[in-house]
Design an enzyme around this catalytic site. Structure first.
Site, PDB file in Angstrom:
ATOM      1  N   CYS A   1      22.970  -5.583 -27.045  1.00 15.53           N
ATOM      2  CA  CYS A   1      23.917  -6.186 -26.516  1.00 15.53           C
ATOM      3  C   CYS A   1      23.387  -7.740 -26.294  1.00 15.53           C
ATOM      4  O   CYS A   1      23.718  -8.483 -25.381  1.00 15.53           O
ATOM      5  CB  CYS A   1      24.157  -5.640 -25.060  1.00 15.53           C
ATOM      6  SG  CYS A   1      22.857  -5.522 -23.997  1.00 15.53           S
TER       7      CYS A   1
ATOM      8  N   ALA B   1      18.511   6.170 -24.776  1.00 15.81           N
ATOM      9  CA  ALA B   1      19.698   6.479 -24.423  1.00 15.81           C
ATOM     10  C   ALA B   1      20.475   6.373 -23.140  1.00 15.81           C
ATOM     11  O   ALA B   1      21.707   6.342 -22.996  1.00 15.81           O
ATOM     12  CB  ALA B   1      19.778   8.196 -24.854  1.00 15.81           C
TER      13      ALA B   1
END
Length: 779
Positions: free
Chosen positions: A333, A180
């Protein structure tokens, strides 16, 4: 902030963090980015030759990667005051930023991202020097800072906003964010849980027939995890502005996230399963080149190769913990298929195929988001020397050149190229989403939504690409066959089912669902044969190669075949350098004397859920602070008390103890973080109401304005002075009602009444913030 770059442990952002670069959000520039050479021959060669980018788009793609990333921010959805601030931005601020020229150059005004729902996300492409020197943009920057401080705005990269939007989270859902930190996506998950909460709470306050014990608040829960203890506290800082009692933060390796217990309706404990899971995993981060210097300086193919197996393990672990019918979103990403489609295909295969896990088609979600479908197959693997391999067989037959190729494993290659589109057993990887920088001026990103169709038992073992290295090692200890003991250990550990499905009665220790499967702790402690211990010091040197990610996992340590370890003399045991022990979470009984005194002083409604107040000390004594959580968070914390689960944070600070000089005064003042939870349930005896802007402005600017004697009135709090004068000493609530020409939105503040003065109990930063009104932009 847009995915995670490579980390040394699953879910851990240390050693580079999540695309930290020089991420000065809000400026439009990143330090002196123009001076950084945006060149990396291997990086360019990899994507130019990979076939992922059509040749006619290559120049646009590569040129976009070399440009600085725009600044993006979003408003807190579902929060009424944030929506009022959005209205102020659109109607008052933006008109003053349109058509501006600075030093003879036109400056683009902020604009909404068309694909983000309800115009809640915006983009700013103005450079730092312009913002610093151009007065209208300087004021706009001040506006962003102030609204971010009070939680109405979050600064976040555009592509980072996508995964939570496709998760379809409802207020009753149990959600896990496996990796997270720093917490921008976690904030979105929390916002989704609290959607339309204010309306439901007001309905519960006004209608006494609504008495489900929740006070109208959502029953769902977000559990946010990170493996790095320090970054888990960064996560807490990022999410604290939302003041959510529906959040728990944990500190665990995501590949071995522990099974959590919770009581069912019969009072028996069972293993908690999640409705939604976000696996935004550690990755090489090569899609972040527009904001991260390190991509241009350090990128090489080993980044993706070294993380592939960790990513598979995280996704498999997430699928095990998911409810049947639940969704898990896998994202990175990175633009590399080895970290994306290969991981998804490997995880589905290990979990039993499409009968148990399928990829959902989300092409109808966010219709204005420009994207490309996932790669169905045909990708290749490049080693650090720039050599390409189309299949694992080519690697297996190649000269191993020590350990250079030993990190390449079969699951990195497409396994279904030979299957036709009509074959029902083919994994539909084209349903994955790829976002490239040149499509909508963003970073690079990958998103996949998977649905669990059936329960998953023991998963398939991983096929490691170390056959030759392992054979060499085994030959030195007399186990030359391919089925040597080292391989057996690997199969055993990978076959352990981490989510048992049986339930237990109160106080019993849960056991796995099948007697043939051992607990993870047993597997760790009982499956290390002598042969493996000898392997650790008898393997050939790797000539300085990086540590691989394909070793046998033993608890929190990893034994990597192919790495030489020299025997050393026994050393005395060292003190643990791990994170400090967290204070326990202890819930207060409703008849606790402190809670009874608070209830009486504030005339707290009997329908308020007083069972969810807690403190953080071993004795369970309310000595300094009292926190509030929702009911499900309480169940999770109490059901797992004394276990090895590392809970770091839970609860919103509701009351703080104040030193008082008079007897009979309640020393427990309402904390600003918990005010939104409590204020609707407080009786009128402790409420002060105001409507005028000058009253709020005076209280914000002046500390402890005097309350004059009867018959005298001051200038600062004239509107409320008579009411405040009649209050006994202690904390009360100031409610500011919306009034034409004054304030657009209703606001609430904690107010402390002293003998001869009063004071807003707000942090220093929030005192600088002045709420917007009808007549100006609030700057």
């Amino acid at each position: 902030m847009g995915g995670k770059r490579q980390k040394h442990r699953a879910g851990n952002n240390s050693g580079g963090g999540r695309n930290r670069g020089n991420n000065n959000q809000g400026t439009g520039e990143r330090g002196n980015y123009a001076s950084i050479p945006t060149e990396n021959a291997l990086y360019e060669s990899y994507y130019n030759q990979s076939g992922l980018i059509p040749s006619e788009e290559w120049n646009d793609f590569w040129t976009s990667l070399q440009k600085t990333l725009p600044t993006t921010f979003r408003f807190t959805g579902g929060k009424a005051h944030a929506l009022g601030v959005l209205k102020t931005l659109k109607e008052t601020l933006i008109p003053h930023l349109v058509g501006i020229e600075w030093e003879g150059v036109p400056v683009e005004a902020p604009r909404a991202l068309g694909w983000f729902p309800d115009s809640l996300a915006w983009q700013l492409s103005v450079g730092k020097s312009t913002i610093r020197r151009c007065p209208p943009f300087k004021k706009f920057q001040n506006f962003l800072v102030a609204e971010t401080t009070v939680g109405n705005i979050s600064r976040q990269e555009a592509v980072s906003m996508i995964p939570p939007l496709v998760m379809d989270i409802q207020p009753h859902h149990i959600v896990l964010d496996m990796c997270a930190a720093p917490g921008s996506k976690t904030a979105q998950l929390i916002e989704a849980i609290h959607a339309n909460e204010e309306t439901r709470v007001q309905a519960a306050i006004q209608d006494e027939s609504i008495d489900d014990g929740s006070g109208g608040r959502p029953a769902g829960l977000v559990i946010a995890n990170d493996a790095d203890y320090r970054r888990s506290h960064m996560l807490i800082h990022q999410t604290k502005r939302l003041n959510s009692p529906n959040l728990i933060v944990t500190n665990h390796d995501a590949t071995m996230y522990p099974s959590l217990l919770v009581k069912n309706e019969d009072g028996r404990k069972e293993y908690l399963k999640f409705d939604r899971i976000l696996a935004d995993v550690p990755c090489s981060g090569d899609g972040t080149a527009r904001k991260n210097y390190n991509v241009w300086r350090d990128w090489n193919p080993l980044g993706a190769i070294g993380l592939h197996l960790t990513q598979v393990r995280i996704l498999v672990r997430g699928l095990q913990m998911l409810k049947v019918g639940g969704r898990i979103v896998y994202s990175t990403c990175s633009m590399n298929p080895i970290e994306n489609e290969a991981v998804v295909a490997a995880a589905i295969d290990r979990c039993g195929g499409l009968e148990r896990v399928n990829i959902l088609d989300c092409s109808d979600r966010l219709p204005e988001l420009k994207r490309r479908p996932g790669v169905k197959g045909g990708w290749r693997v490049m080693d650090k020397d720039g050599s390409w391999f189309s299949s694992f067989e080519q690697v297996d037959k190649a000269d191993m050149r020590e350990a250079r190729l030993s990190r390449i494993v079969p699951s990195m290659f497409p396994s279904e190229d030979e299957k036709s589109d009509e074959d029902e057993s083919r994994v539909p990887l084209e349903r994955c989403m790829r976002v490239y920088p040149h499509l909508q001026d963003t970073g690079g990103f990958f998103i996949t939504v998977l649905e669990k169709r059936a329960e998953i038992g023991a998963v398939k073992s991983e096929e490691h690409g170390r056959r030759k290295m392992a054979a060499i090692a085994r030959s030195k200890v007399g186990t030359s066959s391919e089925g040597g003991k080292g391989a057996e250990v690997e199969e055993t550990l990978e076959g352990v089912e981490l989510v048992p499905t049986t339930t237990t009665s109160e106080g019993e220790t849960p056991t796995p669902g099948s007697p043939s499967k051992r607990k993870l702790t047993e597997a760790v402690s009982n499956t290390t044969p002598p042969a493996l211990k000898k392997l650790r010091s008898d393997l050939p040197d790797t000539n300085g190669d990086d540590n691989s990610d394909g070793g046998v996992q033993l608890g929190d340590e990893e034994t990597t075949l192919g790495t030489r370890t020299r025997p050393t003399a026994p050393s005395p045991p060292k003190k643990s350098k791990g994170p400090p022990a967290e204070e326990p979470f202890k819930y207060l009984p409703t008849d606790h004397p402190v809670l009874e005194s608070i209830t009486k002083f504030y005339d707290l409604s009997p329908r308020f859920p007083k069972t969810c107040f807690m403190v953080r000390n071993t004795e369970g004594i309310p000595s300094r602070a009292i926190y509030f959580t929702n009911h499900l968070a309480k169940q999770v914390l109490t059901s797992n008390e004394g276990s090895n689960v590392k809970f770091v944070h839970c609860g919103v600070k509701a009351f703080m103890k104040q030193d008082v000089q008079e007897e009979g005064v309640c020393p427990w003042r309402i904390q600003s973080e918990g005010l939104s939870i409590l204020e609707g349930w407080i009786g009128e005896t402790r409420v002060v109401r105001a409507r005028k802007r000058e009253t709020v402005r005076g209280l914000l600017k002046e500390l402890f304005p005097k309350v004059h004697a009867e018959g005298q009135e001051g200038d600062v709090i004239r509107e409320i002075e008579e009411r405040v004068r009649g209050l006994t000493m202690g904390c009360c609530v100031l409610k500011v009602e919306p009034t034409e020409g004054e304030f657009e939105d209703r606001m609430v503040f904690p107010l402390w009444k002293s003998r001869h003065s009063c004071n807003l109990m707000l942090p220093k930063d929030e005192r600088k913030y002045e709420p917007p009104c009808y007549c100006d932009a609030g700057l």
